[in-house]
Scaffold this active site. Structure first.
Site, mmCIF file in Angstrom:
data_model
loop_
_atom_site.group_PDB
_atom_site.id
_atom_site.type_symbol
_atom_site.label_atom_id
_atom_site.label_comp_id
_atom_site.label_asym_id
_atom_site.label_seq_id
_atom_site.Cartn_x
_atom_site.Cartn_y
_atom_site.Cartn_z
ATOM 1 N N THR A 192 6.335 10.321 31.766
ATOM 2 C CA THR A 192 5.105 11.049 32.116
ATOM 3 C C THR A 192 5.208 12.537 31.795
ATOM 4 O OG1 THR A 192 5.667 11.508 34.450
ATOM 5 C CG2 THR A 192 4.645 9.372 33.947
ATOM 6 N N LEU A 239 0.342 14.021 32.619
ATOM 7 C CA LEU A 239 -0.670 13.124 33.178
ATOM 8 C C LEU A 239 0.027 11.824 33.585
ATOM 9 C CD1 LEU A 239 -3.577 13.550 33.791
ATOM 10 C CD2 LEU A 239 -4.183 12.622 31.570
ATOM 11 N N HIS A 240 0.619 11.862 34.776
ATOM 12 C CA HIS A 240 1.506 10.792 35.224
ATOM 13 C C HIS A 240 0.815 9.424 35.312
ATOM 14 C CE1 HIS A 240 4.315 13.990 36.456
ATOM 15 N NE2 HIS A 240 3.300 14.557 37.090
ATOM 16 N N ASP A 241 -0.145 9.322 36.213
ATOM 17 C CA ASP A 241 -0.671 8.004 36.595
ATOM 18 C C ASP A 241 -1.373 7.245 35.475
ATOM 19 O OD1 ASP A 241 0.383 8.505 39.083
ATOM 20 O OD2 ASP A 241 -1.503 9.189 39.951
#
Length: 311
Positions: A192, A239-241
């Site tokens: 991520t 933008l992890h998720d």
């Protein structure tokens, strides 16, 4: 046939964008959304799910609120990242509909029970709700195709030197998930932090010019500020998720390895660390598909392409 998924999330700017991506993708059938405490308090994350679904005109999707605290610990929130509301920045609508009266675990169990095919659970917050589901409904394990989580890291943490936030909030829950025997896909910080959105990407999304792409750009404007701190060494904002949803849509843009993962629940310095047996030193059989790299441009292009769905 669209892939049935349940999304368990704690919105959170990047959770909200993961919802936008999922609901713009005909390859996925979002059968239910549950909220977890994490990025903000449980009341606020549930409200944020409802606000996002109101914005996206999807009141047909069942929503339920989840556990108000971790399995064995007091709740920690990330209001320093996501602001007072959990989705600070854009003007989002008030919820136009109410959540289900039951709990997140009850909605998950009902969804699994009624599904004709196994369901993928996508979890972008702490693993509390998923762990409660696994412990209370062992008879439904075979109805879960896989659990795709945003959490953990092979190397550096982002909440402590060793731990990523989602796992740190409820390490006992994460350990239950990893040792459940159900296939786990882990989108940790190793990938991520490479899925960074640059300032030019935000303008690209804004220029798409529809109401949803504009909101996404405004969410990213706020999210970008926290990540400007020099300590991170970032060009943009990770933008992890959305990596969880992007992996379901385009796994070819990710590099993965099969490894055993355990979660440290006791360590003085390493509580919440995901211990990834990269060199097969334990003799344990791999229990997770671990994302280690991403084609950043391919990731950004996928987001831009799907934002045009809302024109």
């Amino acid at each position: 046939m669209a892939l049935p998924i349940i999304i368990d999330c704690d919105p959170g700017h990047d959770d909200a964008i993961a919802l936008v991506l999922a609901l713009a993708s005909p390859e996925l059938e979002v059968k239910a959304i549950t909220s977890s405490a994490g990025n903000q308090t449980p009341e606020k994350t549930l409200r944020n799910v409802l606000r996002m679904l109101t914005l996206l005109k999807r009141p047909d999707i069942p929503v339920a609120g989840g556990a108000v605290k971790p399995l064995m610990r007091e709740l920690i929130i990330a209001d320093n990242v996501h602001g007072e509301s959990g989705l600070d920045g854009p003007a989002l609508p008030e919820p136009s509909f109410a959540p289900q009266s039951g709990t997140a675990v009850e909605l998950m169990a009902k969804t699994l029970r009624e599904s004709a095919q196994p369901v993928t659970i996508v979890s972008t917050g702490p693993q509390t709700n998923v762990a409660l589901l696994l412990n209370s409904h062992p008879e439904l394990h075979t109805k879960i195709a896989r659990i795709v989580i945003m959490g953990g890291a092979m190397a550096l943490g982002n909440w402590t030197p060793a731990a990523e936030f989602n796992i740190y909030v409820d390490p006992e829950a994460a350990e239950i998930v990893f040792q459940s025997g159900i296939p786990v896909v882990m989108a940790g910080l190793d990938v991520t932090h490479k899925a960074q959105i640059h300032a030019a990407d935000i303008e690209r999304f804004r220029d798409i010019g529809n109401p949803i792409s504009t909101i996404v750009a405004e969410l990213l404007d706020f999210f970008f500020e926290y990540h400007k701190d020099e300590k991170w060494g970032f060009v943009g904002a990770p933008l992890h998720d959305p990596c969880t949803i992007a992996w379901l849509l385009k796994p070819e843009i990710f590099t993965t390895v099969e490894r055993w993962v355990g979660v440290e629940t006791q360590g003085k310095y390493t509580q919440g660390m995901t211990v990834v047996d990269y060199y097969f030193l334990t003799g344990n059989k791999p229990n997770a598909t671990v994302m280690v790299d991403v084609d950043r441009q391919g990731f950004v292009d996928l987001l831009a392409e799907r934002l045009q769905y809302y024109a």
